[in-house]
Design a protein around this motif. Structure first.
Motif, PDB file in Angstrom:
ATOM      1  N   GLN A 140      38.562 124.365 -38.435  1.00  0.00           N
ATOM      2  CA  GLN A 140      39.369 123.668 -37.432  1.00  0.00           C
ATOM      3  C   GLN A 140      38.689 122.394 -36.960  1.00  0.00           C
ATOM      4  O   GLN A 140      39.317 121.339 -36.805  1.00  0.00           O
ATOM      5  CB  GLN A 140      39.646 124.610 -36.243  1.00  0.00           C
ATOM      6  CG  GLN A 140      40.482 123.997 -35.144  1.00  0.00           C
ATOM      7  CD  GLN A 140      41.894 123.695 -35.594  1.00  0.00           C
ATOM      8  OE1 GLN A 140      42.381 124.257 -36.568  1.00  0.00           O
ATOM      9  NE2 GLN A 140      42.555 122.797 -34.892  1.00  0.00           N
ATOM     10  N   THR A 141      37.373 122.475 -36.750  1.00  0.00           N
ATOM     11  CA  THR A 141      36.617 121.285 -36.345  1.00  0.00           C
ATOM     12  C   THR A 141      36.658 120.212 -37.428  1.00  0.00           C
ATOM     13  O   THR A 141      36.808 119.019 -37.142  1.00  0.00           O
ATOM     14  CB  THR A 141      35.168 121.673 -36.035  1.00  0.00           C
ATOM     15  OG1 THR A 141      35.142 122.704 -35.027  1.00  0.00           O
ATOM     16  CG2 THR A 141      34.380 120.480 -35.538  1.00  0.00           C
ATOM     17  N   ARG A 148      39.029 119.838 -39.667  1.00  0.00           N
ATOM     18  CA  ARG A 148      40.376 119.269 -39.698  1.00  0.00           C
ATOM     19  C   ARG A 148      40.585 118.270 -38.569  1.00  0.00           C
ATOM     20  O   ARG A 148      41.212 117.215 -38.764  1.00  0.00           O
ATOM     21  CB  ARG A 148      41.422 120.389 -39.622  1.00  0.00           C
ATOM     22  CG  ARG A 148      41.559 121.205 -40.902  1.00  0.00           C
ATOM     23  CD  ARG A 148      42.791 122.070 -40.858  1.00  0.00           C
ATOM     24  NE  ARG A 148      42.700 123.075 -39.823  1.00  0.00           N
ATOM     25  CZ  ARG A 148      42.217 124.298 -39.990  1.00  0.00           C
ATOM     26  NH1 ARG A 148      41.781 124.671 -41.200  1.00  0.00           N
ATOM     27  NH2 ARG A 148      42.176 125.166 -38.999  1.00  0.00           N
ATOM     28  N   GLU A 149      40.076 118.602 -37.383  1.00  0.00           N
ATOM     29  CA  GLU A 149      40.206 117.676 -36.262  1.00  0.00           C
ATOM     30  C   GLU A 149      39.448 116.381 -36.525  1.00  0.00           C
ATOM     31  O   GLU A 149      39.937 115.286 -36.209  1.00  0.00           O
ATOM     32  CB  GLU A 149      39.702 118.345 -34.983  1.00  0.00           C
ATOM     33  CG  GLU A 149      40.575 119.502 -34.509  1.00  0.00           C
ATOM     34  CD  GLU A 149      40.007 120.186 -33.288  1.00  0.00           C
ATOM     35  OE1 GLU A 149      38.887 119.791 -32.863  1.00  0.00           O
ATOM     36  OE2 GLU A 149      40.651 121.096 -32.746  1.00  0.00           O
ATOM     37  N   LYS A 150      38.249 116.489 -37.108  1.00  0.00           N
ATOM     38  CA  LYS A 150      37.485 115.283 -37.432  1.00  0.00           C
ATOM     39  C   LYS A 150      38.208 114.448 -38.482  1.00  0.00           C
ATOM     40  O   LYS A 150      38.258 113.212 -38.387  1.00  0.00           O
ATOM     41  CB  LYS A 150      36.091 115.673 -37.925  1.00  0.00           C
ATOM     42  CG  LYS A 150      35.172 116.201 -36.836  1.00  0.00           C
ATOM     43  CD  LYS A 150      33.786 116.475 -37.392  1.00  0.00           C
ATOM     44  CE  LYS A 150      32.845 116.970 -36.296  1.00  0.00           C
ATOM     45  NZ  LYS A 150      31.482 117.263 -36.832  1.00  0.00           N
ATOM     46  N   ALA A 161      41.463 114.425 -39.062  1.00  0.00           N
ATOM     47  CA  ALA A 161      42.648 113.829 -38.438  1.00  0.00           C
ATOM     48  C   ALA A 161      42.276 112.629 -37.569  1.00  0.00           C
ATOM     49  O   ALA A 161      42.965 111.602 -37.576  1.00  0.00           O
ATOM     50  CB  ALA A 161      43.386 114.881 -37.606  1.00  0.00           C
ATOM     51  N   LYS A 162      41.175 112.750 -36.847  1.00  0.00           N
ATOM     52  CA  LYS A 162      40.723 111.622 -36.024  1.00  0.00           C
ATOM     53  C   LYS A 162      40.307 110.446 -36.884  1.00  0.00           C
ATOM     54  O   LYS A 162      40.596 109.280 -36.563  1.00  0.00           O
ATOM     55  CB  LYS A 162      39.560 112.071 -35.138  1.00  0.00           C
ATOM     56  CG  LYS A 162      39.074 111.007 -34.169  1.00  0.00           C
ATOM     57  CD  LYS A 162      37.976 111.529 -33.283  1.00  0.00           C
ATOM     58  CE  LYS A 162      37.502 110.463 -32.305  1.00  0.00           C
ATOM     59  NZ  LYS A 162      36.407 110.977 -31.435  1.00  0.00           N
TER      60      LYS A 162
END
Length: 483
Positions: free
Chosen positions: A156-157, A159-161, A163-164
């Protein structure tokens, strides 16, 4: 030695009347402070000197005397607490039971006792091994669950990185149009597959990684039409004013821009009348993206055509009139080229302009009056003043230096004082109109004045008081009221 506090109450009977001695069964010891009533009863006190005289009265006899005397005597000094509890003969004769600590068997019960919990049997070696294996399995499952949760959190981390990172890459300001060519594709008409224009164009854009392809058929029959595609990895949100990355693979969009390529002879055949060339543009729009489609017309060899002595069907004035009508009626941009190199340069510039166009619109939507938002800091006060003037829309560096010249307005205070002392708004709009610009935007030496339109923009930015007035476009002189 103090006497016992026993109280003996004598009845009101005559002292001369003899009283029998107490039976042995009624003899009972009493405690100090106990009240004993002596009244007429079946058990009479023994005479003095009798062996039973010194024996204590039994509690039972005392209780009987109490009951008999309470029915006849009305003395208020009787204490009822002395005879609160009476025990039976069996309780008096039986010894007091001593409480003892129950054994383990009595506390937990035996296997055969009724109502007692059964004793747990001892585990066998197989059961112990199974319990140990189950415990190890539970620990392994718990460890695997924690590892899975940790892996999910790490994913999840990540994926968030990602996406950012995609968001920042999509919203990065692009100011170099050459970098946008990597996402552009130009489609050549099939008739130019073997022409000299295609290999020359491929050589020109080889370092920019631009895609080039050939259409399987013409958009409009009988005419060579170019068009462009753009690879979209993000889509612009006009409400939030930012790019939103597209999920999945990038999308390829066909741009609503077309270019009709024709020679001077073909153009001459089209303009039998003023509607001849207009019908070509209308056919392209009908086959393309509709009436709002942008159409360019590239004419090759028109200058040489006008120099001919023979073979000219239409004069220069007739062709120019037809092209002017086309520009006004169909809003068509006309490009003139004489060689293959000129055609390659025009196609390259048009492709780069189409690639940078969305980023230019976004830049102006945030700062409509600013031509370049990445201005470096000035090294001196004069350099800083020049860079401040360079922030005005459509203002070049040479134009800013012309306004900041020593004989014009070398400081910001000089310009503001001139605006403040101007007699009216018209004078302020034309204050810097006659400042000299030494070079063009491409660096070519050509001296000319700033002009009325750009001077009005400078006046609006520097001394305007209306917060709703647009600063990137000069207003008409008739719309400004005199102060």
């Amino acid at each position: 030695m103090p006497f016992p506090s026993d109280v003996i109450e004598l009845s009101s009977d005559s002292d001369d009347e003899p009283r029998p001695s107490l039976p042995p069964s009624s003899q009972q010891s009493f405690t100090p402070g106990q009240v004993v009533y002596i009244s007429d009863s079946d058990d009479d006190l023994p005479a003095p000197g009798h062996p039973a005289f010194s024996q204590p009265l039994s509690l039972k006899a005392a209780g009987k005397r109490k009951r008999h005397s309470s029915s006849r005597s009305s003395s208020p000094s009787v204490a009822p607490e002395a005879y609160r509890a009476e025990s039976s003969d069996e309780d008096e004769e039986s010894p007091r039971k001593v409480a003892r600590k129950a054994s383990g068997a009595e506390r937990f019960g035996s296997n055969t006792g009724k109502g007692k919990a059964p004793r747990k049997p001892r585990k066998t070696e197989e059961e112990k091994a199974a319990a140990k294996a189950q415990k190890q399995q539970d620990a392994a499952d718990k460890k695997a669950q924690k590892a899975a949760e940790k892996a999910d959190k790490a994913a999840q981390t990540a994926r968030e990185k990602a996406a950012k990172k995609e968001y920042l890459a999509a919203n990065k300001l692009v100011i170099d149009k050459k970098t946008t060519l990597a996402k552009m594709e130009i489609v050549f008409p099939p008739a130019l597959r073997h022409s000299a224009l295609l290999p020359a164009f491929l050589t020109h854009i080889a370092q920019y990684n631009m895609a080039v392809s050939v259409a399987p058929e013409n958009i409009v029959r009988g005419y060579d039409v170019f068009y462009w595609n753009r690879t979209m990895a993000a889509e612009y949100d006009p409400v939030a004013r930012e790019w939103q990355p597209l999920p999945g693979a990038p999308r390829v969009d066909e741009l609503p821009t077309y270019l009709v390529y024709m020679g001077a002879d073909q153009l001459a055949r089209c303009i039998k009348d003023e509607d001849g060339v207009k019908n070509v543009v209308r056919a392209v729009r009908a086959a393309g993206g509709g009436p709002k489609t942008q159409v360019f017309l590239m004419v090759e060899g028109l200058k040489l055509y006008f120099k001919r002595k023979t073979g000219i069907r239409y004069t220069k004035s007739e062709i120019q009139r037809a092209l002017a009508a086309l520009q006004i009626a169909e809003n068509t941009h006309i490009l003139y080229v004489d060689t293959v190199e000129d055609a390659v340069a025009c196609l390259y510039d048009l492709s780069a302009d189409l690639g940078i166009k969305p980023h230019k619109l976004i830049q102006r939507s945030h700062l409509p009056f600013c031509s370049d938002i990445q201005q470096p800091t000035g090294t001196t006060l004069a350099d800083t003043w020049v860079k401040m003037l360079g922030q005005v829309h459509r203002m070049t560096e040479h134009g800013a230096r012309g306004i900041a010249a020593p004989r014009a307005f070398p400081t910001a205070n000089a310009l503001f004082e001139a605006y403040r002392t101007a007699p009216d708004a018209r004078a302020r709009d034309g204050l810097v109109m006659h400042c000299k610009i030494s070079h063009r935007a491409d660096g070519a030496a050509k001296e000319r004045p700033v002009g009325a339109a750009l001077a009005q923009v400078v006046g609006t930015v520097m001394y305007g008081t209306d917060p709703l007035q647009l600063a990137y476009k000069a207003a008409k002189s008739g719309e400004r009221e005199e102060e």
